[in-house]
Write a protein that holds these residues in place. Sequence first.
Motif, PDB file in Angstrom:
ATOM      1  N   ASN A   1       0.836  -1.199   0.000  1.00  0.00           N
ATOM      2  CA  ASN A   1       0.000   0.000   0.000  1.00  0.00           C
ATOM      3  C   ASN A   1       0.872   1.250   0.000  1.00  0.00           C
ATOM      4  N   ILE A   2       0.734   2.045  -1.050  1.00  0.00           N
ATOM      5  CA  ILE A   2       1.588   3.219  -1.238  1.00  0.00           C
ATOM      6  C   ILE A   2       0.945   4.443  -0.595  1.00  0.00           C
ATOM      7  N   VAL A   3       1.671   5.071   0.303  1.00  0.00           N
ATOM      8  CA  VAL A   3       1.229   6.302   0.946  1.00  0.00           C
ATOM      9  C   VAL A   3       1.519   7.502   0.051  1.00  0.00           C
ATOM     10  N   TYR A   4       2.678   7.482  -0.591  1.00  0.00           N
ATOM     11  CA  TYR A   4       3.066   8.595  -1.465  1.00  0.00           C
ATOM     12  C   TYR A   4       4.033   8.082  -2.515  1.00  0.00           C
TER      13      TYR A   4
ATOM     14  N   PRO B   1      -2.124  10.314   3.766  1.00  0.00           N
ATOM     15  CA  PRO B   1      -3.566  10.158   3.526  1.00  0.00           C
ATOM     16  C   PRO B   1      -4.328   9.694   4.766  1.00  0.00           C
ATOM     17  N   LYS B   2      -5.587  10.059   4.806  1.00  0.00           N
ATOM     18  CA  LYS B   2      -6.463   9.650   5.902  1.00  0.00           C
ATOM     19  C   LYS B   2      -6.691   8.146   5.896  1.00  0.00           C
ATOM     20  N   ASP B   3      -6.519   7.508   4.726  1.00  0.00           N
ATOM     21  CA  ASP B   3      -6.854   6.096   4.563  1.00  0.00           C
ATOM     22  C   ASP B   3      -5.775   5.118   5.013  1.00  0.00           C
TER      23      ASP B   3
ATOM     24  N   ASN C   1      -5.177  10.910  -2.993  1.00  0.00           N
ATOM     25  CA  ASN C   1      -5.149   9.645  -2.257  1.00  0.00           C
ATOM     26  C   ASN C   1      -4.854   8.496  -3.217  1.00  0.00           C
ATOM     27  N   THR C   2      -3.735   7.818  -3.004  1.00  0.00           N
ATOM     28  CA  THR C   2      -3.391   6.652  -3.828  1.00  0.00           C
ATOM     29  C   THR C   2      -3.223   5.390  -2.992  1.00  0.00           C
ATOM     30  N   VAL C   3      -3.591   5.443  -1.702  1.00  0.00           N
ATOM     31  CA  VAL C   3      -3.393   4.291  -0.820  1.00  0.00           C
ATOM     32  C   VAL C   3      -4.283   3.134  -1.232  1.00  0.00           C
TER      33      VAL C   3
ATOM     34  N   GLY D   1     -13.597   1.788  -2.135  1.00  0.00           N
ATOM     35  CA  GLY D   1     -14.007   2.708  -3.188  1.00  0.00           C
ATOM     36  C   GLY D   1     -13.180   3.963  -3.301  1.00  0.00           C
ATOM     37  N   HIS D   2     -12.040   4.034  -2.612  1.00  0.00           N
ATOM     38  CA  HIS D   2     -11.239   5.255  -2.607  1.00  0.00           C
ATOM     39  C   HIS D   2     -10.040   5.188  -3.548  1.00  0.00           C
ATOM     40  N   ASP D   3     -10.092   4.318  -4.527  1.00  0.00           N
ATOM     41  CA  ASP D   3      -9.035   4.258  -5.531  1.00  0.00           C
ATOM     42  C   ASP D   3      -9.205   5.385  -6.544  1.00  0.00           C
TER      43      ASP D   3
END
Length: 409
Positions: A114-117, A135-137, A215-217, A222-224
């Motif tokens: 999982n990529i944060v940045y 990110p918040k996620d 957000n890329t996490v 559904g947050h992709d």
Amino acid sequence: PPLGEVFRKGKNSIGGDTNNRKFTLLGDPALTLDYPTFGITTSSINSQPVGTVQDTLQALEKVTISGSVNDLNGNVMNDFNGTLYPTVYDKPITYQTLVNDPSSQLRNFVLQKNIVYNGKASVKNGIFTFSFIVPKDISYQYGFGKLSYYAENGMIDAHGYKNDVVIGGIADSASLDATGPEIEVFMNDEKFVPGGITDENPTILVKLNDENGVNTVGTGIGHDIAGTLDNDSKNILVMNDFYTSDLDSYQSGEVLYPLKALAEGAHTVTVKAWDVYNNSSEGTTDFIVSTSAEMALAHVLNYPNPFTTRTEFMFEHNMPGQMLNVMIQVYTISGKLIKTLHENVIPEMSVSSADNKISDGGYRVNGIFWDGNDDFGDNIGKGVYVYKVTVRAENGMKADTFEKLVVLK
């Protein structure tokens, strides 16, 4: 180490398991992977030197990381000027095998994916600094994330990592944000206009901008960064791994997502993205696939139109990567030819009036100018004229079309 040594140690590490006989190295065992020559180290996180007590990277916190590119002795390479590609990972996650084979056993395995940045930063005199907002996620459970680096300057490269960065929790002093990212959707390049043409293998280009970052996490449901083609919600195009930040910016970046073997005709692409605060936005565009079996032209126009002393011709085509011979013929309403323009369009080249070459960014051509004079250098009178655009590709295919222009002088 050479590949043969890596393979030997890998097989021996599982002991007497008979499965190790099922894997064979086909190739030269003396070959080695092309590892970067030099190293990269982290010097500080949020102005705290590495080795001291460091702050935890928390959700919605702005983080600034500094470091250096080092030679084989660990010294900063003061003559290294290039680009750093940092990737910040969230904590490892334990997954389980699917046990598809009834005789197989359930196994646990760990991935840190999982990529944060995922960014891009300048390296000047061997030193770099980059910032981003977590990110918040992310997973709020505390644990070790990872900083992964790659840097290059066109001649040499370097790599490094730091895998003991604590990530978890949420910042108490996070600012408020209720607006989603700005989204622009193109096909192939930024010259594209809605309704334009492409070939059957285009690339979706998405330009994203948000004051706090994208957000890329992808851990939130559904947050992709996700796209749909022709409103087909059953086949979501997940684009997280295709996103890269702009140089020295965590607030903007782009997605380049390739499509393959599209059917000829009209299509629609819609892209939805979230910022690090989980606010979402959508962008969409329409395009027409014209297969390369026949050459096609679209959005043929001149601007300004009407004009007085100068106008520019432009058009779209479906022959990317090919040299194009363009001929523009201007006629009076009665059919008399008064002006002929010839241009050679060579892909990925800059404008050069001396060589008579106009840059082609892919599917759209512009930069063909006319001063309103005829073939003898005389000014033409005001009125309505017809022009014919004929384009011939290097593969022999040809297309032409007619349009009107108006002269005001």
